[in-house]
Design an enzyme around this catalytic site. Structure first.
Site, PDB file in Angstrom:
ATOM      1  N   ASP A 141     -13.986  20.687   6.640  1.00  0.00           N
ATOM      2  CA  ASP A 141     -15.176  21.489   6.896  1.00  0.00           C
ATOM      3  C   ASP A 141     -16.018  20.858   8.015  1.00  0.00           C
ATOM      4  O   ASP A 141     -16.219  19.633   8.023  1.00  0.00           O
ATOM      5  CB  ASP A 141     -15.995  21.536   5.593  1.00  0.00           C
ATOM      6  CG  ASP A 141     -17.147  22.519   5.645  1.00  0.00           C
ATOM      7  OD1 ASP A 141     -16.888  23.724   5.777  1.00  0.00           O
ATOM      8  OD2 ASP A 141     -18.324  22.079   5.551  1.00  0.00           O
TER       9      ASP A 141
ATOM     10  N   GLU B  15       0.420   7.511   5.126  1.00  0.00           N
ATOM     11  CA  GLU B  15       0.886   6.639   4.042  1.00  0.00           C
ATOM     12  C   GLU B  15       1.772   7.422   3.078  1.00  0.00           C
ATOM     13  O   GLU B  15       2.430   6.852   2.222  1.00  0.00           O
ATOM     14  CB  GLU B  15      -0.307   6.085   3.237  1.00  0.00           C
ATOM     15  CG  GLU B  15      -1.121   5.048   3.982  1.00  0.00           C
ATOM     16  CD  GLU B  15      -2.479   4.801   3.304  1.00  0.00           C
ATOM     17  OE1 GLU B  15      -2.722   5.277   2.171  1.00  0.00           O
ATOM     18  OE2 GLU B  15      -3.312   4.130   3.942  1.00  0.00           O
TER      19      GLU B  15
HETATM   20  C1  NOJ Z   1     -18.191  26.003   6.907  1.00  0.00           C
HETATM   21  C2  NOJ Z   1     -17.842  26.698   5.640  1.00  0.00           C
HETATM   22  O1  NOJ Z   1     -16.729  27.529   5.878  1.00  0.00           O
HETATM   23  C3  NOJ Z   1     -19.081  27.460   5.235  1.00  0.00           C
HETATM   24  O2  NOJ Z   1     -18.818  28.325   4.162  1.00  0.00           O
HETATM   25  C4  NOJ Z   1     -20.166  26.474   4.905  1.00  0.00           C
HETATM   26  O3  NOJ Z   1     -21.363  27.186   4.643  1.00  0.00           O
HETATM   27  C5  NOJ Z   1     -20.427  25.517   6.067  1.00  0.00           C
HETATM   28  N1  NOJ Z   1     -19.217  25.028   6.643  1.00  0.00           N
HETATM   29  C6  NOJ Z   1     -21.229  24.321   5.603  1.00  0.00           C
HETATM   30  O4  NOJ Z   1     -20.464  23.493   4.785  1.00  0.00           O
END
Ligand code: NOJ
Length: 542
Positions: A206, A256
Site C-alpha cells: 500500500d 529467503e
Molecule cells: C490505498 C488503498 O488502496 C486505499 O484504500 C487506502 O485508503 C489508502 N491507500 C491509504 O492506506
C-alpha cells in the site's frame, strides 16, 4: 512445474482481489470474514483464478476500511483468528490458488501500540521518533509545521495535547511512520517473515511510493507542487529515490523463501519512474492504473498497452492490468456514464445517489465485458476486483447516513467516497443479504442485487459470470510468451492483436459492426452479428 515456472507463477497470473469485509459473512454479524472466504474457495476455484489478494484483515477501528492497522501480525476478531487465516490459506493452496496479502507500511492506525506509546512519551523520545512529530509554527506553535494536506482532505497534521503535531497523509487515525527509524524498518521485515512463514505467497504494498520523505528542517512547502509525484523524484513526500533502499531490504527477505515471495507496488508515480518499483531488486511488480483511467477508446487503450509492454521489457517484470479495485467506481458504471468530463460526471452521479446523469447500464456492461476480455488476452498479470465477474455496477443508491469512507466526511461531503464499490456481494437471488450472510450486510445492498447474484448468473450461459469462467479457463490453455503483435487494417476504432501460438483478440470500440478476422471463434464478450463483430464487443479467435 519446473523450478523456473514455479518461481514465475505471478508473471501472468489472474489475481482476484477480495475486500474481506464485503465478500462473505460466515457468522451473521453483517461483516464478511475469513471463514466466509474459506467457504467460497470452491467458487474461486471454479472461477479459475490463480491467486487471491486479500485487502487488510488486521485488527482495525476501520477509520479507513482496514487500511488503519492496529496490529500487523494478527487478524481482526470480527474477521476471525490466525488459525482461521491458516485454514483459509490451506484451503486456497489445496485448490491451487496462491495467497497475496496487503501490507500497509506508510502508516499505522492511531490505536497501534507504538502510537499509543508515542502519545504517552515526551517530545523527542524514541517512541515519538517512530512517527513524524514536529513542533508547530506561528508565535505559539498553533499552526501546523508545514502546509501539507491530507489526501482525504484537510491538513495533514494533527496536534497532540503537549503541543506537538504528527503527520497523517491520510486520515488523522492513520499516523505516518518514520522510515528513517531503524526499529520501524526491522519490524516490517519481521512482519514480512511472519506471514511468509505462514505460507503467504506475496504482498500488495500500500502507498509504496510514500515511505521515504524529506523531513529535513525547514520542511518543504507543497503549495507549489501539490500531491502529484514529480518526474525527477524531488517531491518531499512522494516517490523519493531513498524508498528503493527499503525495498532492496525487503527483496532480501522475499528471496529467503522458495519460491521467493512476490510483491506488487501501489505506486502513483510518474510513468517514467514506475519501473524502479517493478525491478527484480525491488518489489518485482508495480500496478499500472492507466487502463483504469483510460476512456473506452481504441487509441487510449492501444497507447497504454504499448507503453506498458515496453516498460515491462525494460524492467524484466511483467505488466499488470487493472480495470477496477476497491478505490474506484466500478468499470461498467464508468463506461455507462456520459464521457464528457469523466471524473466530474462520476462524482455528480454518485452525489445524486445514482440518478443524474442517467447511467446506461447495458452500454456500460457491454463495454466492461469487451474491455475485460481484451485485458485477459494481454501478456502479464490481470488483477480482478470481487464482483466484477458478476458485471456489478457501482451502487449509487447509498445515502450519506450509511457511508463509511472517511473521504466523505473529510471532504465536507464534496466527495461521496468509495463505499459504492464495497457493498457486500450478492450470492443468492433473495435472502436477508442476498446470501452474503445469515443477517444483514454492513452496507445496504440495492434491490437489483438479487438479479445479478451468483445464483442468478450461474445457470445462464450468457451471463457475465459464465463469460469470466470461460475466459479464465481458455486463457490458461492459450497463455504464451509475454508478447503480442498488433494487426493493422481494422481502422482506428478496432484493436486486433495476436499472441504467440495464434491466439487472436479483436475489439470493436466503434459504432458499427466490422468483419471478424479469419480464425476459429473461441469466445466473444457479446452476441455476434453473423460473421461481424458488433460495437463494444471483443472476440477471441485461434
Ligand atoms: C490505498 C488503498 O488502496 C486505499 O484504500 C487506502 O485508503 C489508502 N491507500 C491509504 O492506506
Amino acid at each position: 512445474m519446473d523450478s523456473t515456472s514455479r518461481q514465475d507463477w505471478w508473471r501472468q497470473a489472474v489475481v482476484y482481489q477480495i475486500y474481506p469485509r464485503s465478500f462473505a459473512d460466515s457468522d451473521g454479524d453483517a461483516i464478511g470474514d475469513l471463514n466466509g472466504i474459506t467457504t467460497r474457495v470452491p467458487y474461486l476455484a471454479e472461477l479459475g483464478v490463480d491467486a487471491v489478494w486479500l485487502s487488510p484483515f488486521y485488527p482495525s477501528a476501520l477509520a479507513d476500511g482496514g487500511y488503519d492497522v492496529d496490529d500487523y501480525r494478527d487478524v481482526d476478531p470480527r474477521l476471525g483468528t490466525l488459525s482461521d487465516f491458516d485454514n483459509l490459506a490451506a484451503a486456497l493452496h489445496s485448490a491451487g490458488i496462491k495467497v497475496i496479502i496487503d501490507i500497509v507500511p506508510n502508516h499505522t492506525s492511531d490505536r497501534h501500540p507504538w502510537f499509543r506509546e508515542a502519545l504517552a512519551a515526551p517530545k523527542g523520545s524514541p517512541a515519538r521518533d517512530r512517527y513524524i512529530f514536529r513542533g508547530g509554527t506561528g508565535p505559539d506553535g498553533s499552526e501546523p509545521p508545514a502546509d501539507w494536506t491530507s489526501l482525504f482532505g484537510g491538513p495533514a497534521w494533527n496536534r497532540v495535547p503537549d503541543g506537538q503535531w504528527y503527520l497523517h497523509l491520510f486520515a488523522p487515525e492513520q499516523p505516518d511512520l518514520n522510515w528513517d527509524n531503524a526499529e520501524v524498518r526491522d519490524d516490517f521485515r519481521t512482519t514480512l517473515r511472519f506471514w511468509s512463514d505462514r505460507g503467504v505467497d506475496g504482498f500488495r504494498v500500500d502507498v509504496a511510493h510514500g515511505l521515504a520523505k524529506d523531513l529535513v528542517e525547514p520542511l518543504a512547502t507543497l503549495a507549489h507542487v501539490g500531491h502529484e509525484a514529480l518526474p525527477d523524484g524531488t517531491h518531499p513526500l512522494w516517490d523519493r529515490d531513498e524508498v528503493h533502499d527499503i525495498y532492496a531490504e525487503w527483496r532480501q527477505v522475499f528471496n529467503e523463501y522458495d519460491p521467493p515471495r512476490t510483491a506488487v507496488a501501489e505506486a502513483w508515480v510518474h510513468p517514467s519512474r514506475r519501473r524502479r518499483y517493478a525491478s527484480p531488486e525491488g518489489l518485482g511488480q508495480a500496478f499500472n492504473f492507466d487502463l483504469l483511467r483510460a476512456d473506452f477508446d481504441a487509441g487510449a487503450f492501444r497507447q497504454v498497452i504499448t507503453e506498458h509492454l515496453d516498460e515491462a521489457r525494460q524492467t524484466g517484470a511483467s505488466s499488470t492490468w487493472v480495470l477496477s479495485n476497491h478505490d474506484v467506481i466500478r468499470h461498467p458504471t464508468r463506461y455507462g456514464l456520459p464521457p464528457d468530463d469523466k471524473q466530474q460526471v462520476a462524482e455528480a452521479w454518485l452525489k445524486s445517489n445514482g440518478t443524474t446523469p442517467e447511467l446506461d447500464r447495458d452500454l456500460g456492461l457491454r463495454r466492461a465485458r469487451a474491455a475485460t476480455l481484451l485485458l485477459l488476452a494481454l501478456p502479464g498479470s490481470a488483477y480482478l476486483y470481487q464482483g466484477e465477474e458478476l458485471g456489478l455496477h457501482e451502487v449509487g443508491e447509498l445515502s450519506p447516513d450509511v457511508l463509511q469512507d472517511p473521504v466523505f466526511r473529510r471532504s465536507g461531503g464534496l466527495h461521496k467516497g468509495r463505499d459504492g464499490c464495497r457493498v457486500p456481494l450478492p450470492w443468492t437471488i433473495d435472502g436477508p443479504s442476498y446470501g452474503f450472510g445469515a443477517g444483514p450486510a454492513h452496507l445496504p445492498q440495492p434491490t437489483w442485487f438479487g438479479s445479478v447474484s451468483v445464483e442468478a448468473q450461474a445457470s445462464d450461459p450468457a451471463s457475465t459470470l459464465r463469460l469470466y469462467r470461460s475466459a479464465l479457463a481458455a486463457r490458461r490453455q492459450l497463455q504464451a510468451a509475454e508478447t503480442l503483435d498488433w494487426i493493422e487494417g481494422g481502422g482506428p476504432t478496432v484493436l486486433h492483436f495476436t499472441r504467440p501460438g495464434g491466439w487472436q483478440c479483436v475489439t470493436n470500440f466503434g459504432t458499427t459492426a466490422v468483419p471478424l478476422p479469419h480464425g476459429e471463434l473461441l469466445l466473444a464478450s457479446g452476441p455476434l452479428d453473423g460473421d461481424r463483430l458488433p460495437p463494444d464487443t471483443t472476440a477471441w479467435l485461434s
